[in-house]
Design a protein around this motif. Structure first.
Motif, PDB file in Angstrom:
ATOM      1  N   GLY A 180       1.080  -0.958   0.039  1.00 35.27           N
ATOM      2  CA  GLY A 180      -0.081   0.033   0.052  1.00 35.27           C
ATOM      3  C   GLY A 180       0.959   0.977   0.002  1.00 35.27           C
ATOM      4  O   GLY A 180       0.780   1.784   0.558  1.00 35.27           O
ATOM      5  N   ALA A 181       1.557   0.974  -0.512  1.00 30.69           N
ATOM      6  CA  ALA A 181       3.578   2.393  -1.333  1.00 30.69           C
ATOM      7  C   ALA A 181       2.447   3.600  -1.263  1.00 30.69           C
ATOM      8  O   ALA A 181       3.225   4.561  -0.773  1.00 30.69           O
ATOM      9  CB  ALA A 181       4.142   2.060  -1.875  1.00 30.69           C
ATOM     10  N   GLY A 182       1.204   4.243  -1.558  1.00 31.90           N
ATOM     11  CA  GLY A 182       0.958   5.475  -2.371  1.00 31.90           C
ATOM     12  C   GLY A 182       2.005   5.645  -2.836  1.00 31.90           C
ATOM     13  O   GLY A 182       2.329   4.883  -3.514  1.00 31.90           O
ATOM     14  N   ILE A 183       2.699   6.747  -3.036  1.00 30.71           N
ATOM     15  CA  ILE A 183       3.741   7.508  -3.883  1.00 30.71           C
ATOM     16  C   ILE A 183       4.917   7.392  -3.267  1.00 30.71           C
ATOM     17  O   ILE A 183       5.741   7.709  -3.280  1.00 30.71           O
ATOM     18  CB  ILE A 183       3.349   9.320  -3.411  1.00 30.71           C
ATOM     19  N   GLY A 184       4.985   6.180  -2.262  1.00 33.99           N
ATOM     20  CA  GLY A 184       6.264   6.360  -1.133  1.00 33.99           C
ATOM     21  C   GLY A 184       6.750   6.873  -0.585  1.00 33.99           C
ATOM     22  O   GLY A 184       8.365   6.298  -0.254  1.00 33.99           O
ATOM     23  N   ASN A 211       2.880   5.159 -10.065  1.00 33.75           N
ATOM     24  CA  ASN A 211       3.779   6.387 -10.941  1.00 33.75           C
ATOM     25  C   ASN A 211       3.991   7.315 -10.302  1.00 33.75           C
ATOM     26  O   ASN A 211       5.246   7.826 -11.501  1.00 33.75           O
ATOM     27  CB  ASN A 211       2.361   6.981 -12.513  1.00 33.75           C
ATOM     28  N   THR A 212       3.728   8.276  -9.142  1.00 34.70           N
ATOM     29  CA  THR A 212       4.394   9.177  -8.993  1.00 34.70           C
ATOM     30  C   THR A 212       5.161   8.650  -8.408  1.00 34.70           C
ATOM     31  O   THR A 212       6.334   9.285  -8.110  1.00 34.70           O
ATOM     32  CB  THR A 212       2.982   9.791  -7.821  1.00 34.70           C
ATOM     33  N   ALA A 213       5.281   7.082  -7.589  1.00 33.27           N
ATOM     34  CA  ALA A 213       6.660   6.686  -6.589  1.00 33.27           C
ATOM     35  C   ALA A 213       7.938   6.153  -7.490  1.00 33.27           C
ATOM     36  O   ALA A 213       8.371   6.427  -7.179  1.00 33.27           O
ATOM     37  CB  ALA A 213       6.033   5.305  -5.853  1.00 33.27           C
TER      38      ALA A 213
END
Length: 228
Positions: free
Chosen positions: A71-75, A100-102
């Motif tokens: 559930g890394a989101g944007i890292g 993609n942002t991550a």
């Protein structure tokens, strides 16, 4: 943060679709992924570092070759925590905009970025073995049964001495608290312990995050190993 008791989410077929729809409309920023509480990120990371340092100082600590950020989101956790400790970090995140942002944020001059998996945790099957599988502020998006299944899959994907580390909001009531905005649940400490037991996991260490503003749920950290 407003929640009410709800016990039908396990059988609600819209549970995952509605959560995905909510996150699809959230901006790919620290404040977005933290629900408007971006200002707690630094305090959160410091608490996680203390807990991870403790875990790595145990008698038989995990290796630090490969971690998985669930559930890394944007890292945010990968960038500010895991990449300081591990040689490589894989990410799993169901929202395409977030992942993609991550990828963009983490691939700049970074040799530590591993594989990115664009999939929800209820459908994710680990393809590699990990020293640490880190799950933070995401497991409330899984039903109890899917959470147990997910933890069992993770358990089989650990290296020798590998651990699952969970950092989640914990409610003080015995009832599950359901958030009608993002379609997530907050579980009690006892329910989490029951789920770990069902997943055949043994609690190695636990701690509570300090320094957060009043009015937020208590945040607990759990380090878990497969039962022998």
């Amino acid at each position: 943060m407003h929640a009410r008791s709800h016990n039908k989410y396990n059988s609600d077929g819209q549970f995952y679709k509605k959560a995905a729809k909510y996150w699809a409309n959230v901006p790919a920023t620290i404040d977005g992924v933290l629900g408007g509480y971006g200002h707690v990120s630094d305090i959160d990371i410091e608490g996680s570092k203390l807990f991870l340092n403790h875990i790595l100082s145990l008698a038989n600590p995990p290796n630090t070759k490969l971690a998985l950020d669930c559930g890394a989101g944007i890292g945010r956790v990968s960038r500010n925590l895991l990449m300081s400790y591990f040689q490589k970090v894989d990410l799993v995140e169901q929202d395409e905009k977030f992942i993609n942002t991550a990828k963009r944020l983490l691939s700049e001059d970074n040799t530590k970025l591993g594989t990115l998996y664009n999939v929800g945790l209820h459908n994710f099957k680990p393809e590699r073995e990990y020293d640490v599988i880190w799950c933070q502020w995401v497991l409330g998006h899984l039903s109890d049964y899917d959470l147990i299944d997910f933890l069992m899959r993770c358990s089989k994907a650990l290296t020798k001495n590998g651990l699952i580390i969970i950092k989640e909001n914990i409610c003080s009531t015995e009832e599950i608290e359901f958030d009608e905005d993002d379609y997530s649940v907050t579980r009690s400490f006892d329910l989490m312990m029951n789920i770990f037991e069902e997943a055949n996991l043994h609690l190695i260490a636990t701690n509570i995050q300090t320094g957060f503003p009043d009015g937020l749920y208590p945040v607990h950290m759990f380090a878990l190993a497969p039962k022998k």
